[in-house]
Structures are given as C-alpha cells and as structure tokens.
Design a protein around this motif. Structure first.
Motif, PDB file in Angstrom:
ATOM      1  N   ASN A  36      35.680  43.566  36.990  1.00 12.97           N
ATOM      2  CA  ASN A  36      36.891  43.274  36.221  1.00 12.97           C
ATOM      3  C   ASN A  36      36.751  41.982  35.414  1.00 12.97           C
ATOM      4  O   ASN A  36      37.163  41.904  34.252  1.00 12.97           O
ATOM      5  CB  ASN A  36      38.082  43.189  37.180  1.00 12.97           C
ATOM      6  CG  ASN A  36      39.387  43.051  36.452  1.00 12.97           C
ATOM      7  OD1 ASN A  36      39.880  41.950  36.254  1.00 12.97           O
ATOM      8  ND2 ASN A  36      39.960  44.163  36.020  1.00 12.97           N
ATOM      9  N   HIS A  42      38.914  45.601  28.409  1.00 11.25           N
ATOM     10  CA  HIS A  42      40.243  46.087  28.815  1.00 11.25           C
ATOM     11  C   HIS A  42      41.372  45.162  28.345  1.00 11.25           C
ATOM     12  O   HIS A  42      42.533  45.544  28.365  1.00 11.25           O
ATOM     13  CB  HIS A  42      40.312  46.283  30.337  1.00 11.25           C
ATOM     14  CG  HIS A  42      40.467  45.029  31.141  1.00 11.25           C
ATOM     15  ND1 HIS A  42      39.435  44.170  31.413  1.00 11.25           N
ATOM     16  CD2 HIS A  42      41.551  44.482  31.745  1.00 11.25           C
ATOM     17  CE1 HIS A  42      39.868  43.168  32.149  1.00 11.25           C
ATOM     18  NE2 HIS A  42      41.156  43.325  32.362  1.00 11.25           N
ATOM     19  N   LEU A  43      41.033  43.945  27.907  1.00 11.80           N
ATOM     20  CA  LEU A  43      42.090  42.950  27.658  1.00 11.80           C
ATOM     21  C   LEU A  43      43.168  43.416  26.669  1.00 11.80           C
ATOM     22  O   LEU A  43      44.353  43.358  26.983  1.00 11.80           O
ATOM     23  CB  LEU A  43      41.482  41.612  27.234  1.00 11.80           C
ATOM     24  CG  LEU A  43      40.567  40.961  28.281  1.00 11.80           C
ATOM     25  CD1 LEU A  43      39.978  39.669  27.745  1.00 11.80           C
ATOM     26  CD2 LEU A  43      41.301  40.694  29.574  1.00 11.80           C
ATOM     27  N   HIS A  47      46.105  44.946  29.117  1.00  7.42           N
ATOM     28  CA  HIS A  47      46.980  43.768  29.032  1.00  7.42           C
ATOM     29  C   HIS A  47      47.529  43.623  27.613  1.00  7.42           C
ATOM     30  O   HIS A  47      47.476  42.537  27.028  1.00  7.42           O
ATOM     31  CB  HIS A  47      46.199  42.495  29.385  1.00  7.42           C
ATOM     32  CG  HIS A  47      45.521  42.526  30.709  1.00  7.42           C
ATOM     33  ND1 HIS A  47      46.171  42.843  31.888  1.00  7.42           N
ATOM     34  CD2 HIS A  47      44.239  42.270  31.059  1.00  7.42           C
ATOM     35  CE1 HIS A  47      45.299  42.770  32.889  1.00  7.42           C
ATOM     36  NE2 HIS A  47      44.132  42.431  32.414  1.00  7.42           N
ATOM     37  N   ASP A 150      45.766  44.373  36.655  1.00  8.41           N
ATOM     38  CA  ASP A 150      44.374  44.531  37.093  1.00  8.41           C
ATOM     39  C   ASP A 150      44.267  45.235  38.450  1.00  8.41           C
ATOM     40  O   ASP A 150      43.383  46.064  38.649  1.00  8.41           O
ATOM     41  CB  ASP A 150      43.693  43.163  37.197  1.00  8.41           C
ATOM     42  CG  ASP A 150      43.233  42.665  35.837  1.00  8.41           C
ATOM     43  OD1 ASP A 150      42.990  43.499  34.947  1.00  8.41           O
ATOM     44  OD2 ASP A 150      43.133  41.442  35.668  1.00  8.41           O
TER      45      ASP A 150
END
Ligand code: FES
Ligand SMILES: [Fe+2]
Length: 269
Positions: A36, A42-43, A47, A150
């Motif tokens: 992670n 993935h940011l 998010h 997360d």
C-alpha cells in the motif's frame, strides 16, 4: 502489551517541528501494508477526496516521487515516499508546493501475521507553539480518512487472494434461472472464478467481479457503455476486447457466454 519503540534519524528531520501523531491498529499483514505504501497509483482514485491527480516522476523498490495536483485548491506539489524496510518505516516528504518541508513518518509494528500497529508522526515547519496541537489534530483527522479507505482496500484484497487459493469448485456451465426472475447485478462463480451478470439496454453483459490488476471491484462504467472500471486505481477495460484502456498491459480474462433457452438463462464457457 507490545512495546512500540522507534526513533527519528538525527539530521533528517527537526523534532522541534513535531505537531502531532496518529496511531491505529490495522487488521492487515506487513506485505499488504508495504504494498500500500508503494502503491502511488491508488491515490487519485481510492482517495479521490484528498488527491485530484498525480503524475509519477520516479519509482522503484525504494519508493516513489510524484507531482500531485490539487484541483480544488489549484496547487501542485512534489511528494516523495521512501520506504526503509529495515527500520519498518516510510517517510513522506513534501519537496515542492504549499506544504514544502512537511515530513510524515510512519512506523509499523507487526503484532501477528495479520495485524499491526502504525504510528504516524507529523512534522510541520514554522508553526507557532500555540497552534501545534490544532495543526496536529487536522493532520490526524485527514489520516483517519485515508486509513479508513486503505483498510477497506487492503482487507478486501487479502480476502480475494485467500478466496482464490481456497476455491475448489469447477463447472463448465451454470443455470442462473428464469430471465424475468433474475435480479441484476447478479454475482455467480464458474470454474472457481467470480463474475457479474448485468442487463444493459435489453442485452445481458457478463464481466469478471475482480480487476486483473490487483483484484479491486469492477463495475460497469456509468458514462461509457461497453466499459467496466475499477475504483482502486481507475483502470478501465473494454468489454468486447478485454483490453485495458490506458498504458497498462493487463486485460480481462475469458468470460462466460450467456445463453437463453425457453426463458432460462445459462452461462457457459
Ligand atoms: S485493482 Fe488496480 S485498477 Fe483495479
Ligand atoms: Fe492509501
């Protein structure tokens, strides 16, 4: 009670800038946690309320460096994350932008193979002593939201990995029922793999339940017919060809065919 000991590297940060900490016990393995931390992709997707856009500048086993855009504030930042496995920590530094000089140190303590504690320390330069607690609490609140997101991703990914290993069922076809009694989306498994059946404009559509990238949840793209997308890293796939519409070379695997006979719907290879 596990003793959580760690220290800051002298010269790397100024402990006088410490404004606060955030602690949390997480039901995840160290492997998922490091994965992670290194997962810059993935940011802006998982998010999306915290990061608008991201352009990768460099990455490797050491960590990553990226230009991060905040469209709401109209600002650009350069952020770098460096992972130090031997010290069980990663340091996120703001190298350019409005938060230049801010450092966030995360230490991790493995409790069991599937649980760990994290301690996140926030170092912010030029904050009045009277304001430090307030600034520290604001960072901690932001981290609470990021870790809620997360943890959902990490635990779901672990469940998917475990389920793959555990799956033993095998079949070539599966009758799903009478067409006017089927409620979509319908999840089914065939030959140890999970798929979703949907109806789009009177057409039956089948797609894998999980993304070929890192097993995130796939869904029909709301604006683009014929595509599915994944909320973890934003990958999109063309349902016809199975190809990823982007720079990634991952693609959707084989999907079962839908057959309707005498009002009964069957999926088969
Ligand atoms: S798991 Fe990464 S885009 Fe789907
Ligand atoms: Fe994250």
């Amino acid at each position: 009670m596990v003793e959580l000991r760690y220290e800051f590297v002298p010269g790397n940060t100024d402990s006088g800038h410490h404004v606060g900490s955030y602690r949390r016990r997480l039901p995840v393995s160290l492997v998922r946690m490091y994965e992670n931390a290194l997962d810059w992709e993935h940011l802006p997707h998982l998010h999306e309320s915290s990061f608008s856009d991201l352009e990768l500048l460099d990455s490797g086993a050491w960590g990553w460096r990226a230009k991060v855009v905040d469209q709401r504030k109209g600002t650009d930042s350069i952020i770098e994350l460096r992972l130090d496995r031997a010290a069980r920590r990663w340091i996120t530094r703001n190298l350019e932008g409005p938060a230049k000089g801010v450092e966030i140190w995360t230490h991790v303590f493995e409790l069991t193979p599937q649980s760990l504690d994290i301690i996140v320390d926030f170092f912010v330069p030029d904050v009045d002593a009277a304001q430090r607690d307030k600034v520290g609490r604001a960072y901690a609140r932001a981290y609470e939201v990021l870790y809620d997101e997360d943890v959902r991703m990490m635990t779901e990914r672990q469940q998917q990995l475990d389920r793959r290993i555990d799956a033993v069922e095998s079949a070539d076809s599966l009758m799903l029922g009478a067409v006017d009694e089927i409620t979509t989306p319908l999840t089914f498994s065939l030959s140890d793999r999970f798929f979703v059946l949907q109806k789009v404009d009177a057409e039956w559509v089948v797609y894998p339940q999980r993304c070929p990238h890192q097993l995130g949840p796939l869904a029909l793209h709301p604006d683009t017919p014929g595509q599915v997308h994944c909320s973890w890293h934003g990958y999109r796939f063309d349902l016809q060809s199975g190809e990823c519409l982007g720079s990634s070379n991952c693609r959707l695997g084989r999907r079962p065919q839908v057959q309707v006979q005498a009002d009964q719907l069957t999926v088969h290879w």
